[in-house]
Write an enzyme that holds these catalytic residues in place. Structure first.
Site, PDB file in Angstrom:
ATOM      1  N   HIS A 205       0.888  -1.163   0.000  1.00  0.00           N
ATOM      2  CA  HIS A 205       0.000   0.000   0.000  1.00  0.00           C
ATOM      3  C   HIS A 205       0.928   1.217   0.000  1.00  0.00           C
ATOM      4  O   HIS A 205       2.015   1.150   0.597  1.00  0.00           O
ATOM      5  CB  HIS A 205      -0.837   0.092   1.269  1.00  0.00           C
ATOM      6  CG  HIS A 205      -1.736  -1.064   1.550  1.00  0.00           C
ATOM      7  ND1 HIS A 205      -1.316  -2.224   2.139  1.00  0.00           N
ATOM      8  CD2 HIS A 205      -3.075  -1.214   1.352  1.00  0.00           C
ATOM      9  CE1 HIS A 205      -2.334  -3.051   2.286  1.00  0.00           C
ATOM     10  NE2 HIS A 205      -3.419  -2.471   1.816  1.00  0.00           N
TER      11      HIS A 205
ATOM     12  N   ASP B 108       2.275   1.921   3.385  1.00  0.00           N
ATOM     13  CA  ASP B 108       3.268   0.975   3.929  1.00  0.00           C
ATOM     14  C   ASP B 108       4.659   1.514   3.650  1.00  0.00           C
ATOM     15  O   ASP B 108       5.580   1.346   4.454  1.00  0.00           O
ATOM     16  CB  ASP B 108       3.179  -0.407   3.272  1.00  0.00           C
ATOM     17  CG  ASP B 108       1.803  -1.019   3.381  1.00  0.00           C
ATOM     18  OD1 ASP B 108       1.079  -0.680   4.323  1.00  0.00           O
ATOM     19  OD2 ASP B 108       1.456  -1.837   2.496  1.00  0.00           O
TER      20      ASP B 108
HETATM   21  C1  XUL Z   1      -7.611  -6.724   4.288  1.00  0.00           C
HETATM   22  C2  XUL Z   1      -6.781  -7.097   3.128  1.00  0.00           C
HETATM   23  C3  XUL Z   1      -5.915  -6.027   2.555  1.00  0.00           C
HETATM   24  C4  XUL Z   1      -5.830  -6.047   1.066  1.00  0.00           C
HETATM   25  C5  XUL Z   1      -5.096  -4.887   0.472  1.00  0.00           C
HETATM   26  O1  XUL Z   1      -8.373  -7.738   4.798  1.00  0.00           O
HETATM   27  O2  XUL Z   1      -6.787  -8.228   2.712  1.00  0.00           O
HETATM   28  O3  XUL Z   1      -4.656  -6.139   3.108  1.00  0.00           O
HETATM   29  O4  XUL Z   1      -5.217  -7.209   0.617  1.00  0.00           O
HETATM   30  O5  XUL Z   1      -5.618  -3.659   0.825  1.00  0.00           O
END
Ligand code: XUL
Ligand code: CO
Length: 418
Positions: A98, A101
């Site tokens: 993300h 992150d």
């Molecule tokens: C949350 C989840 C996230 C997504 C990316 O449950 O799985 O980490 O993979 O935003």
């Protein structure tokens, strides 16, 4: 952070070295492709390099060397070095992130400024280690501004902020040669219908995805956009409930040619399905994109994100993935975290080795079941009656209910249920 741990090697089934692969031999060929190319493993930046072990009931249990670095950019650099140190030692060809992150959270313009500085360094890291970006995404659920949603927020000013963060995350993904771009709609849903115009919110969600698609394509993104379904948590009713719901949504808004599904094991379980079921639903629609590998806990009703070690479950999943032709731009992202009481840096290796070995072993078994056993024939035989002239007329839409009645009279009561 990982001093003293060498590059993890394949030592085979007889090895009792916990820091070696027993099944994952990246160059070994299965069904004409190397394990590395079949499985396309990715390390999740958030769990592995941001997860501090805190939960609703307790404080952090895991500490990183960059915790006390004040400047967000210095912190980002420090974290980046450790992340790539781990990724190369474990031998994962890909990783996922993300935006937050990488550079921490803040206003969308703070994030933008930091990303502009860090992305060239990330690119250098990727190039010098030969690591690829499986997918990037924007965190549009942690910051307080998104408490009522990002793309589906009732306040247009929040939607504009979300769109800005999204634009920047797509730019970062393109700059890093990302093979996919993921949308997980954590807060795209609602708590009460009394204050929610559902139709409006779902239209807005589609509008944001359409804008993202158009922006990405205009700027040279050739990868796949992925939606990751989840029925609930953090929001009570999430719009991307499960794979079937997302497929209907994509088709309704004309997004099915650019978007596929990223299926996560624990999300499937929360939706009351099995992982294999969700994979098959996506495969049937030609929309199986990528997976977030983890394991749920069948006694808990929440997303525990454990590392996948159930060989039966993973083999059944690999059977569906192989039968569907395997991954193209997608892969296997370990959206999984260490338990809170697992605090040694080396545990991250044990966890990934277990997950990677389980998938590699499952690949080998699945390939053998599909190729060397009666499995496919048995399933085909179950439908053999549709190979009769009448059965195939039915499948081709050439029969009517009246004709079916005639056939039923001819057949009589079936003696046994096949
Ligand atoms: C949350 C989840 C996230 C997504 C990316 O449950 O799985 O980490 O993979 O935003
Ligand atoms: Co996920």
């Amino acid at each position: 952070m990982f001093k003293g741990i060498d590059r993890i090697k394949y030592e085979g089934r007889d090895s009792d070295n916990p820091l070696a692969f027993k099944w994952y031999n990246e160059e070994e060929t299965v069904a004409g492709k190397t394990m590395k190319d079949h499985l396309r493993f990715a390390v999740a930046y958030w769990h592995s390099f941001c997860g501090d072990g805190s939960d609703q009931f307790g404080d952090p249990t895991r500490f990183f060397p960059w915790d006390n670095v004040k400047d967000p950019l210095d912190k980002a650099k420090h974290k980046l070095e450790s992340a790539f140190d781990f990724i190369t030692r474990i031998g994962s060809p890909f990783y996922c992130f993300h935006d937050t992150d990488l550079v921490g959270n803040g206003t969308v313009f703070e994030i933008e400024k930091r990303l502009d500085k860090i992305i060239p360094l990330v690119k250098e890291m990727q190039d010098s280690t030969g690591t690829g970006l499986l997918w990037g995404t924007a965190n549009l659920f942690s910051h307080p501004r998104y408490m009522n949603g990002a793309g589906t927020n009732p306040d247009f000013r929040v939607v504009a902020n979300a769109a800005t963060q999204l634009k920047n995350a797509i730019d970062a993904t393109i700059a890093l040669g990302g093979q996919n771009y993921v949308f997980w709609g954590g807060r795209e849903g609602y708590m009460s219908l009394h204050n929610t115009d559902m139709q409006k919110e779902v239209d807005h969600l589609a509008m944001i995805l359409t804008m993202a698609r158009d922006y990405g394509r205009k700027n040279g993104f050739e990868g796949t956009f992925l939606i990751e379904p989840k029925p609930m948590e953090p929001t009570k009713h999430q719009y991307d409930y499960d794979t079937g719901t997302v497929i209907a949504f994509l088709r309704h808004y004309g997004l099915q040619d650019d978007f596929k599904i990223n299926i996560e094991v624990n999300h499937a379980i929360l939706a009351g399905h099995t992982f294999q079921h969700e994979l098959q639903v996506a495969a049937n629609a030609g929309l199986l994109g990528s997976i977030d590998a983890n394991k749920g806990d069948y006694q808990n009703g929440w997303d525990t994100d454990e590392f996948p070690t159930n060989i039966y479950e993973v083999t059944e999943a690999m059977m569906v993935i192989l039968a569907a032709g395997g991954f193209t731009t997608g892969g296997i992202n370990f959206d999984a975290k260490l338990r809170r009481n697992s605090t040694d840096p080396v545990d991250l290796f044990y966890a990934h080795i277990s997950g990677m070995d389980t998938f590699a072993r499952a690949l080998v078994i699945a390939h053998r079941i599909l190729g060397d056993s009666d499995y496919n024939d048995l399933r085909k035989q179950r439908y053999a009656s549709f190979d009769s002239p009448e059965g195939s007329s039915f499948e081709q839409g050439r029969l009517t209910l009246e004709r079916m009645r005639g056939l039923a009279m001819e057949y009589g009561e079936p003696e046994s249920i096949s």
